[in-house]
Design a protein around this motif. Sequence first.
Motif, PDB file in Angstrom:
ATOM      1  N   PRO A 103       0.847  -1.207   0.000  1.00 32.61           N
ATOM      2  CA  PRO A 103       0.000   0.000   0.000  1.00 32.61           C
ATOM      3  C   PRO A 103       0.877   1.250   0.000  1.00 32.61           C
ATOM      4  O   PRO A 103       1.102   1.875   1.034  1.00 32.61           O
ATOM      5  CB  PRO A 103      -0.802  -0.150   1.295  1.00 32.61           C
ATOM      6  N   HIS A 104       1.352   1.638  -1.179  1.00 32.72           N
ATOM      7  CA  HIS A 104       2.402   2.648  -1.285  1.00 32.72           C
ATOM      8  C   HIS A 104       1.958   4.022  -0.797  1.00 32.72           C
ATOM      9  O   HIS A 104       2.745   4.751  -0.181  1.00 32.72           O
ATOM     10  CB  HIS A 104       2.902   2.736  -2.727  1.00 32.72           C
ATOM     11  N   ARG A 105       0.710   4.376  -1.029  1.00 35.14           N
ATOM     12  CA  ARG A 105       0.249   5.699  -0.578  1.00 35.14           C
ATOM     13  C   ARG A 105       0.165   5.740   0.941  1.00 35.14           C
ATOM     14  O   ARG A 105       0.510   6.760   1.567  1.00 35.14           O
ATOM     15  CB  ARG A 105      -1.102   6.030  -1.193  1.00 35.14           C
ATOM     16  N   ALA A 106      -0.286   4.657   1.550  1.00 36.51           N
ATOM     17  CA  ALA A 106      -0.331   4.596   3.010  1.00 36.51           C
ATOM     18  C   ALA A 106       1.079   4.664   3.595  1.00 36.51           C
ATOM     19  O   ALA A 106       1.322   5.332   4.602  1.00 36.51           O
ATOM     20  CB  ALA A 106      -1.029   3.310   3.458  1.00 36.51           C
ATOM     21  N   GLU A 107       2.025   3.981   2.960  1.00 37.01           N
ATOM     22  CA  GLU A 107       3.416   4.021   3.439  1.00 37.01           C
ATOM     23  C   GLU A 107       3.983   5.429   3.370  1.00 37.01           C
ATOM     24  O   GLU A 107       4.645   5.898   4.313  1.00 37.01           O
ATOM     25  CB  GLU A 107       4.261   3.054   2.615  1.00 37.01           C
TER      26      GLU A 107
END
Length: 421
Positions: free
Chosen positions: A321-325
Amino acid sequence: MTTSSGSQARSSRELGTADAVTVGAAAMIGAGVFAVFAPAADEAGAWMWVALLIAAVVAYCNATSSARLAARHPESGGTYVYGRERLGELWGYIAGWAFIVGKTASCAAMALTFAAYAAPEWSRPLALAAVVGLTAVNYVGVRTSAGLARVLLVTVLAVLGAVAAVGLGGSEADPGHLAINTHWPGFFGLLGAAGMLFFAFAGYARIATLGGEVRDPATTIPRAIAISLIGVLTVYLLVGTAAVTVLGHGRLADSQAPLADTVVAAGWPQLTPLVSVGAALASLGALMALILGVSRIVAAMADDGHLPRALAAVHERFGGPHRAELAVGAVVCLIVLVADVRGAIGFSAFGVLVYYTVTNASALRLGPRENRPPLLVPVVGLAGCVVLAFSLPLQSVVVGVLAIGAGVGVWALRRMVLDRH
């Protein structure tokens, strides 16, 4: 009861008690032990040992409640799931939000601890660099393995053993510093220190997630929780005793890098680089895992609509989950810029204690046929979490209440909008 058809359900039961104990100890013995004794000594003074025992009892109750709930709800999400299933949607949301709030502050505490030992004169820039670097590592999908966690545990234990040996065996040790018949810190001082020390036990619930991987989980998991907590408590008692006998409560309370200062005061300054390396490894390992864990909870809550759904997006190439990271990394950087280690620890402890309050309340809803723990366990855990949370330093309590309250306000506003449509 929630079931799972995922990997956890299919996993083979290969881990025994020793393996589960190793996993739990590796999750607990990390950067917290390198930082937490200073604020605890500042709060409780000579009564720090009593505070440590209180923190250990509450941690045991929380871990036991978590283990029993994990057996009934074998899916990712922890108390976010338990609270939703046992208490209702709001309580699950509060648990998830408290986890995000508390563990995001933990990330900042880990980054600042790393910098305090590695290069204190460059603490904030170095802490920011650590957060940015490890966020980038998580972004591209690199994961720590169980083998690496064990290597890290052995390394950190070796460093802590060296600190305890030179502190307790040197001529600078003064057993008189251990006496608890001095100034009474008051109940808020004692319990506030226990809340701070609770931070150093964080990670014990990792054992509760092993239900599908251990042999005879009904026996192995409770046994592993007890053994690992007793082992970690013993390590903390030895290291804390070394720090107090060498530095005294006053010098310990003022220290920014208490274990490094302990070996220097004990006459072993040549060990300072070893302690710094141990603290750096523990801090960076914990920081990497925390960013990973928090981002997954953020993504799960976003996927449920409790947070902006854009944060649930999964990278097509790297699978995370790149945006959450990236969002978690950005918030941690902001905390690093405005908080110090002690403030971050206090704020983190408040959020995590709220999280486990919901855990114990959920465990109280287990039925007699669901392997419910003895009633005293979740009752003591719930009461202990509430008392410790509101005994923390006032600033940590105020900021924590505002953060949790803001989350509840967002949930209520969302419910109002949904109800109107």
